[in-house]
Design a protein around this motif. Structure first.
Motif, PDB file in Angstrom:
ATOM      1  N   ASP A  50      -1.131  -1.711 -12.938  1.00  0.00           N
ATOM      2  CA  ASP A  50      -2.485  -1.457 -12.432  1.00  0.00           C
ATOM      3  C   ASP A  50      -2.607  -1.869 -10.967  1.00  0.00           C
ATOM      4  OD1 ASP A  50      -3.240  -0.482 -14.854  1.00  0.00           O
ATOM      5  OD2 ASP A  50      -4.253  -2.315 -15.521  1.00  0.00           O
ATOM      6  N   PHE A  51      -1.981  -2.999 -10.631  1.00  0.00           N
ATOM      7  CA  PHE A  51      -2.019  -3.464  -9.243  1.00  0.00           C
ATOM      8  C   PHE A  51      -1.236  -2.504  -8.350  1.00  0.00           C
ATOM      9  CE2 PHE A  51      -0.447  -6.030  -5.680  1.00  0.00           C
ATOM     10  CZ  PHE A  51      -1.634  -6.580  -5.217  1.00  0.00           C
ATOM     11  N   ALA A  52      -0.092  -2.034  -8.825  1.00  0.00           N
ATOM     12  CA  ALA A  52       0.710  -1.081  -8.053  1.00  0.00           C
ATOM     13  C   ALA A  52      -0.056   0.218  -7.828  1.00  0.00           C
ATOM     14  CB  ALA A  52       2.028  -0.805  -8.771  1.00  0.00           C
ATOM     15  N   ALA A  53      -0.791   0.665  -8.857  1.00  0.00           N
ATOM     16  CA  ALA A  53      -1.574   1.896  -8.730  1.00  0.00           C
ATOM     17  C   ALA A  53      -2.701   1.723  -7.701  1.00  0.00           C
ATOM     18  CB  ALA A  53      -2.154   2.287 -10.086  1.00  0.00           C
ATOM     19  N   GLU A  54      -3.322   0.540  -7.709  1.00  0.00           N
ATOM     20  CA  GLU A  54      -4.389   0.281  -6.742  1.00  0.00           C
ATOM     21  C   GLU A  54      -3.838   0.278  -5.319  1.00  0.00           C
ATOM     22  OE1 GLU A  54      -8.153  -0.193  -5.426  1.00  0.00           O
ATOM     23  OE2 GLU A  54      -7.559   0.092  -7.523  1.00  0.00           O
ATOM     24  N   HIS A  55      -2.650  -0.311  -5.140  1.00  0.00           N
ATOM     25  CA  HIS A  55      -1.996  -0.306  -3.824  1.00  0.00           C
ATOM     26  C   HIS A  55      -1.718   1.127  -3.374  1.00  0.00           C
ATOM     27  CE1 HIS A  55       1.638  -0.480  -1.182  1.00  0.00           C
ATOM     28  NE2 HIS A  55       0.918  -1.414  -0.601  1.00  0.00           N
ATOM     29  N   ALA A  56      -1.290   1.980  -4.303  1.00  0.00           N
ATOM     30  CA  ALA A  56      -1.023   3.376  -3.972  1.00  0.00           C
ATOM     31  C   ALA A  56      -2.296   4.093  -3.533  1.00  0.00           C
ATOM     32  CB  ALA A  56      -0.401   4.092  -5.173  1.00  0.00           C
ATOM     33  N   LYS A  57      -3.431   3.758  -4.186  1.00  0.00           N
ATOM     34  CA  LYS A  57      -4.709   4.366  -3.792  1.00  0.00           C
ATOM     35  C   LYS A  57      -5.070   3.997  -2.351  1.00  0.00           C
ATOM     36  CE  LYS A  57      -6.734   4.393  -8.441  1.00  0.00           C
ATOM     37  NZ  LYS A  57      -7.813   3.826  -9.292  1.00  0.00           N
ATOM     38  N   TRP A  58      -4.818   2.722  -1.995  1.00  0.00           N
ATOM     39  CA  TRP A  58      -5.120   2.292  -0.625  1.00  0.00           C
ATOM     40  C   TRP A  58      -4.237   3.011   0.383  1.00  0.00           C
ATOM     41  CZ3 TRP A  58      -9.303   0.252   1.105  1.00  0.00           C
ATOM     42  CH2 TRP A  58     -10.103  -0.526   0.264  1.00  0.00           C
ATOM     43  N   ASN A  59      -2.970   3.245   0.018  1.00  0.00           N
ATOM     44  CA  ASN A  59      -2.094   4.004   0.911  1.00  0.00           C
ATOM     45  C   ASN A  59      -2.630   5.410   1.133  1.00  0.00           C
ATOM     46  OD1 ASN A  59      -0.123   2.098   1.576  1.00  0.00           O
ATOM     47  ND2 ASN A  59       1.022   2.453  -0.305  1.00  0.00           N
ATOM     48  N   ASP A  60      -3.167   6.019   0.045  1.00  0.00           N
ATOM     49  CA  ASP A  60      -3.748   7.355   0.169  1.00  0.00           C
ATOM     50  C   ASP A  60      -4.960   7.328   1.091  1.00  0.00           C
ATOM     51  OD1 ASP A  60      -1.851   8.358  -1.548  1.00  0.00           O
ATOM     52  OD2 ASP A  60      -3.146   8.275  -3.328  1.00  0.00           O
ATOM     53  N   ARG A  61      -5.758   6.242   1.000  1.00  0.00           N
ATOM     54  CA  ARG A  61      -6.928   6.134   1.872  1.00  0.00           C
ATOM     55  C   ARG A  61      -6.507   6.015   3.336  1.00  0.00           C
ATOM     56  NH1 ARG A  61      -8.744   2.109  -2.353  1.00  0.00           N
ATOM     57  NH2 ARG A  61     -10.111   3.273  -3.743  1.00  0.00           N
ATOM     58  N   MET A  62      -5.415   5.308   3.578  1.00  0.00           N
ATOM     59  CA  MET A  62      -4.947   5.179   4.948  1.00  0.00           C
ATOM     60  C   MET A  62      -4.515   6.533   5.514  1.00  0.00           C
ATOM     61  SD  MET A  62      -5.510   2.091   5.573  1.00  0.00           S
ATOM     62  CE  MET A  62      -6.813   2.208   4.321  1.00  0.00           C
ATOM     63  N   LEU A  63      -3.896   7.368   4.665  1.00  0.00           N
ATOM     64  CA  LEU A  63      -3.520   8.704   5.110  1.00  0.00           C
ATOM     65  C   LEU A  63      -4.750   9.526   5.450  1.00  0.00           C
ATOM     66  CD1 LEU A  63      -0.671   9.561   2.567  1.00  0.00           C
ATOM     67  CD2 LEU A  63      -0.424   8.996   4.990  1.00  0.00           C
ATOM     68  N   ALA A  64      -5.808   9.338   4.655  1.00  0.00           N
ATOM     69  CA  ALA A  64      -7.058  10.060   4.933  1.00  0.00           C
ATOM     70  C   ALA A  64      -7.645   9.643   6.265  1.00  0.00           C
ATOM     71  CB  ALA A  64      -8.063   9.806   3.811  1.00  0.00           C
ATOM     72  N   MET A  65      -7.460   8.363   6.629  1.00  0.00           N
ATOM     73  CA  MET A  65      -7.992   7.880   7.902  1.00  0.00           C
ATOM     74  C   MET A  65      -7.307   8.546   9.087  1.00  0.00           C
ATOM     75  SD  MET A  65      -8.657   3.842   7.469  1.00  0.00           S
ATOM     76  CE  MET A  65      -9.971   3.289   6.393  1.00  0.00           C
ATOM     77  N   GLU A  66      -6.032   8.896   8.924  1.00  0.00           N
ATOM     78  CA  GLU A  66      -5.348   9.566  10.012  1.00  0.00           C
ATOM     79  C   GLU A  66      -6.022  10.898  10.320  1.00  0.00           C
ATOM     80  OE1 GLU A  66      -1.267   9.919   9.055  1.00  0.00           O
ATOM     81  OE2 GLU A  66      -0.913   7.756   8.956  1.00  0.00           O
ATOM     82  N   VAL A  67      -6.525  11.566   9.269  1.00  0.00           N
ATOM     83  CA  VAL A  67      -7.249  12.812   9.479  1.00  0.00           C
ATOM     84  C   VAL A  67      -8.548  12.544  10.204  1.00  0.00           C
ATOM     85  CG1 VAL A  67      -8.354  14.753   8.329  1.00  0.00           C
ATOM     86  CG2 VAL A  67      -6.199  13.827   7.433  1.00  0.00           C
ATOM     87  N   ILE A  68      -9.238  11.453   9.828  1.00  0.00           N
ATOM     88  CA  ILE A  68     -10.492  11.084  10.495  1.00  0.00           C
ATOM     89  C   ILE A  68     -10.266  10.890  11.982  1.00  0.00           C
ATOM     90  CG2 ILE A  68     -12.188   9.231  10.728  1.00  0.00           C
ATOM     91  CD1 ILE A  68     -12.038   8.862   7.718  1.00  0.00           C
TER      92      ILE A  68
END
Length: 228
Positions: free
Chosen positions: A36-54
């Motif tokens: 569960d912790f690993a999955a949450e970390h993966a979600k944050w990585n996805d959010r960081m990728l979204a920020m690059e688009v921003i």
């Protein structure tokens, strides 16, 4: 195992590189044993990728020029609404840190059955020297605006939040709490002004707000609205 808010924060801080070496090593060890912790970390990585688009879709220079020119034409506000160009330098890193704090404090439950989640608008409201910083989340569908003060000092005065859309006119959104997160309901007539590219600003004002709706104090923090 259900993750706590501290667990979610740690996963986000690991993704952002905010942990020291010992904390990062401990967090990576958790990833190996806690799915569960690993999955949450993966979600944050996805959010960081979204920020690059921003970052690539930042407000155009023409918009900043228009706001700057409109504000400069108003003598009564020259000293406190000011030149907006210097505020375009807020870094993606500072924005990301504020977004972590905002998401920790306003994390909505995931609803897989919903066909579409509402688009949330965000802003990192900060000072050029980094002393003042506030994160904001806004839901255009409900008019709910959450303000999360990270570092906000106004002395004996009180912080007032303003919105500055394309016309360059500063409109008060009311007083904000400098010490703790708070949820505000934006009045119906003000909601059209809160959109991507509009500018938040904060000024120190007397108790009860700026007299006549005109800012009397200097701008201590600014930040443009963006999408996530």
């Amino acid at each position: 195992m259900r993750l706590t808010d501290d667990d979610i924060a740690t996963a986000g801080e690991l993704a952002l590189g905010l942990l020291d070496k010992a904390e990062a090593a401990q967090a990576r060890a958790r990833m190996a044993s806690e799915p569960d912790f690993a999955a949450e970390h993966a979600k944050w990585n996805d959010r960081m990728l979204a920020m690059e688009v921003i970052e690539e879709e930042a407000p155009s220079p023409a918009l900043w020029t228009k706001i700057d020119a409109a504000i400069s034409e108003k003598p009564s506000q020259d000293n406190y609404i000011g030149n907006v160009r210097v505020w375009q330098g807020l870094t993606a890193a500072s924005f990301a840190i504020m977004l972590v704090l905002a998401t920790m404090l306003w994390r909505q439950p995931e609803v897989t059955s919903a066909p579409q989640q509402p688009q949330i608008l965000v802003a990192a409201i900060g000072a050029e020297d980094g002393r003042e910083s506030v994160a904001a989340n806004y839901n255009p569908q409900t008019g709910a605006l959450q303000i999360i003060p990270i570092s906000l000092e106004t002395g004996k005065l009180y912080p007032e939040l303003w919105i500055i859309p394309e016309d360059g006119i500063a409109r008060s959104l009311g007083m904000i709490d400098p010490l703790k997160p708070a949820l505000h309901s934006v009045p119906e007539e003000m909601r059209p002004h809160l959109h991507k590219g509009a500018l938040f600003a904060i000024t120190p004002e007397p108790a009860g707000g700026a007299p006549g709706g005109k800012a009397t104090g200097p701008v201590i923090a600014k930040g443009a609205i963006d999408t996530i």
